[in-house]
Design a protein around this motif. Structure first.
Motif, PDB file in Angstrom:
ATOM      1  N   ALA A  30      11.214-119.147 -12.744  1.00 44.51           N
ATOM      2  CA  ALA A  30       9.961-119.087 -13.507  1.00 44.51           C
ATOM      3  C   ALA A  30      10.199-118.444 -14.875  1.00 44.51           C
ATOM      4  O   ALA A  30       9.617-118.847 -15.876  1.00 44.51           O
ATOM      5  CB  ALA A  30       8.917-118.309 -12.728  1.00 44.51           C
ATOM      6  N   GLU A  35       7.363-119.643 -17.543  1.00 41.37           N
ATOM      7  CA  GLU A  35       6.078-119.808 -16.863  1.00 41.37           C
ATOM      8  C   GLU A  35       5.237-118.530 -16.870  1.00 41.37           C
ATOM      9  O   GLU A  35       4.116-118.525 -16.385  1.00 41.37           O
ATOM     10  CB  GLU A  35       6.295-120.278 -15.412  1.00 41.37           C
ATOM     11  N   GLN A  61       2.005-118.622 -14.577  1.00 43.17           N
ATOM     12  CA  GLN A  61       1.386-119.943 -14.611  1.00 43.17           C
ATOM     13  C   GLN A  61       2.292-120.891 -13.841  1.00 43.17           C
ATOM     14  O   GLN A  61       3.242-121.445 -14.384  1.00 43.17           O
ATOM     15  CB  GLN A  61       1.229-120.382 -16.078  1.00 43.17           C
ATOM     16  N   ASN A  62       2.004-121.027 -12.534  1.00 41.43           N
ATOM     17  CA  ASN A  62       2.840-121.848 -11.669  1.00 41.43           C
ATOM     18  C   ASN A  62       2.336-123.286 -11.685  1.00 41.43           C
ATOM     19  O   ASN A  62       1.154-123.523 -11.520  1.00 41.43           O
ATOM     20  CB  ASN A  62       2.802-121.273 -10.245  1.00 41.43           C
TER      21      ASN A  62
END
Ligand code: C2E
Ligand code: MG
Ligand code: MG
Ligand code: MG
Length: 274
Positions: A30, A35, A61-62
């Motif tokens: 990530a 992310e 923010q996946n």
């Protein structure tokens, strides 16, 4: 199970380690994929409710799971040490974004206790300031009492070196840890943030007297006192009566994206100028 019962060949434990490794790998990916993002929550002056700055709060923010709050990834990041890289990323991003705000606004960044065990914190702070061009007095580092509970002499020396860079130090979530009041004597914090559990119960006379005592000790030492988690007008009035100098909470705004923080500044400024 007691410590002595712990067995290295317990298959369930191996699964746990494997799962943890997998989740750690996911966090690392990530970070590579960019992310993580910061949301910003305004902090207002108690006197006139003018915004004095923002606290930067990490979000993941996946792509499939959406926006993930810090409670779901910070503990693992701390266990695995990844918080050091993540924390440095947050420091750089917050300084870079805050440099475009009016220059009387500060940005507060949370620093994990794990980051204090590493020797590179001072360099990371200096690096974030230099590459962004943010004036040091506009950066505030939020630490919790858990930082002070470790090797307090070394930590206090580190806090003094950070202060020597010109940044400000805030004690976050105050009142939730142990031997709290002695910490206030041992280190000159620029700000004390009273934990939101006290603000939630501020209409209770005993809780109000605790808040009054913190305000008394803190302001005698020249610290700004921030009430965290102000959700209602009643709470806002009560914390002002007790002498808090700043307020933060959903009553003013939830944490918002960097671009919404800019709009917040614009509308807020024009309202205050009028
Ligand atoms: P914190 O530093 O005490 O941040 C304040 C938390 O309270 C934020 O939760 C914020 O959304 C929430 N909050 C603010 N106003 C209100 C209110 O009126 N009511 C209620 N119920 N909650 C309110 P968030 O963003 O989920 O962050 C939780 C914690 O995660 C933070 O607590 C902080 O300890 C940690 N954290 C966040 N970002 C970072 C980071 O960059 N580094 C490190 N090490 N920790 C971080
Ligand atoms: Mg904080
Ligand atoms: Mg807090
Ligand atoms: Mg907290």
């Amino acid at each position: 199970a007691t410590h002595s019962e712990c067995c290295f060949y317990d298959p369930s434990m191996r699964t746990m380690v494997a799962v943890q490794g997998e989740r750690e790998q996911t966090l690392l990916e990530a970070l590579w994929r960019d992310e993580f993002t910061l949301h910003y929550q305004p902090i207002v002056c108690a006197a006139d409710e003018a915004v004095s700055g923002f606290e930067a709060l990490l979000r993941w923010q996946n792509p499939t799971r959406g926006l993930i709050p810090p409670s779901e990834f910070i503990p693992l990041a701390e266990e695995t040490g990844l918080i050091v890289a993540l924390g440095e990323w947050a420091l750089r991003a917050a300084c870079r974004e805050a440099v475009s705000w009016p220059d009387d606004l500060r940005v507060a960044v949370n620093v994990s206790a794990v980051q204090f065990q590493q020797p590179g914190l001072e360099q990371a702070v200096l690096g974030a300031l230099l590459t962004s061009g943010l004036a040091p007095h506009r950066l505030e580092l939020e630490i919790t009492e858990s930082v002070l509970m470790r090797d307090s002499e070394a930590v206090i020396a580190c806090l003094h070196r950070l202060k020597a860079l010109g940044v400000r130090i805030a004690l976050d979530d105050f009142g939730t840890g142990f031997s709290s009041l002695s910490y206030l004597r041992r280190f000159p914090f620029d700000k004390i943030k009273i934990d939101r559990t006290f603000i939630r119960d501020i209409t209770d006379p005993d809780t109000a007297s605790i808040v009054r005592a913190i305000v008394g000790i803190g302001s005698r030492r020249g610290a700004i006192i921030t009430a965290e988690g102000v959700e209602t007008q009643d709470q806002s009035e009560k914390v002002q009566q007790e002498g808090c100098t700043e307020m933060q909470g959903f009553l003013y705004s939830k944490p918002v994206t960097a671009s919404d923080a800019l709009s917040f500044i614009r509308t807020h400024r024009s309202r205050h100028a009028a």
